[in-house]
Design a protein around this motif. Sequence first.
Motif, short mmCIF file in Angstrom:
data_model
loop_
_atom_site.label_atom_id
_atom_site.label_comp_id
_atom_site.label_asym_id
_atom_site.label_seq_id
_atom_site.Cartn_x
_atom_site.Cartn_y
_atom_site.Cartn_z
N ILE A 13 33.10 40.35 40.69
CA ILE A 13 33.72 40.11 41.64
C ILE A 13 33.80 40.14 43.02
O ILE A 13 33.62 41.59 42.94
N GLN A 50 29.69 38.80 27.63
CA GLN A 50 30.97 38.67 26.98
C GLN A 50 32.05 38.18 27.43
O GLN A 50 32.97 38.33 28.96
N LYS A 62 36.08 38.75 27.46
CA LYS A 62 36.40 39.81 28.53
C LYS A 62 36.55 39.22 29.95
O LYS A 62 37.47 39.19 31.04
N VAL A 63 35.25 38.19 29.99
CA VAL A 63 35.23 37.81 31.72
C VAL A 63 37.35 36.54 31.23
O VAL A 63 37.40 36.47 32.47
N ARG A 80 39.38 36.79 30.09
CA ARG A 80 41.19 37.56 30.16
C ARG A 80 40.59 38.03 31.71
O ARG A 80 41.67 37.32 31.54
N THR A 81 39.43 39.22 31.85
CA THR A 81 39.69 38.71 33.69
C THR A 81 40.26 38.27 34.34
O THR A 81 40.90 37.98 35.37
N MET A 82 39.46 37.23 34.31
CA MET A 82 39.62 36.31 35.10
C MET A 82 40.64 35.60 35.56
O MET A 82 41.72 35.21 35.99
N LYS A 99 43.39 37.65 34.24
CA LYS A 99 44.39 38.16 35.28
C LYS A 99 43.73 37.78 36.72
O LYS A 99 45.14 38.04 37.75
N LEU A 100 42.93 37.96 37.12
CA LEU A 100 42.90 37.62 39.08
C LEU A 100 43.57 36.78 39.52
O LEU A 100 44.06 36.23 40.18
N SER A 125 47.75 37.09 39.21
CA SER A 125 47.26 38.34 39.85
C SER A 125 47.49 37.35 41.98
O SER A 125 48.20 37.61 42.88
#
Length: 125
Positions: A21, A92, A95-96, A98-100, A102-103, A106
Amino acid sequence: MAVGVIVLTWTAVQMTVSIAIAEEKIVLRCAPFYTTKVSISDVVAVSMAPDTSLADGYGLRLVRAKTRGLIVGWPAITLETKNRRWIISTAQAEKVVRTMIKLRLSEQGCYSKKRKRRNHDESPP
């Protein structure tokens, strides 16, 4: 001929896929040959994909119309944008995803740790 096969094999084994990111972009890289950037605001969905293997190919793959893959084996994610679908190998994957998510939330203003709670019982002024 044998040297060519060895060089090609060595190059394929050295390929790596990374997802990073940077500012408002997702940087997709299949080193050492390919890099592209996707705007976070263009992402419409992200999810787990079936694991990839050498049978799926290796490196940048043109899977079908509007679908590209960055494949080196491992688990994978599906990243869908307004114009394209990506299948991306990543060690991962969960994890990727989940992170994306959230991004993306957001970016839409739906997720913030400091978000004020609104009292839905209040009547408008």
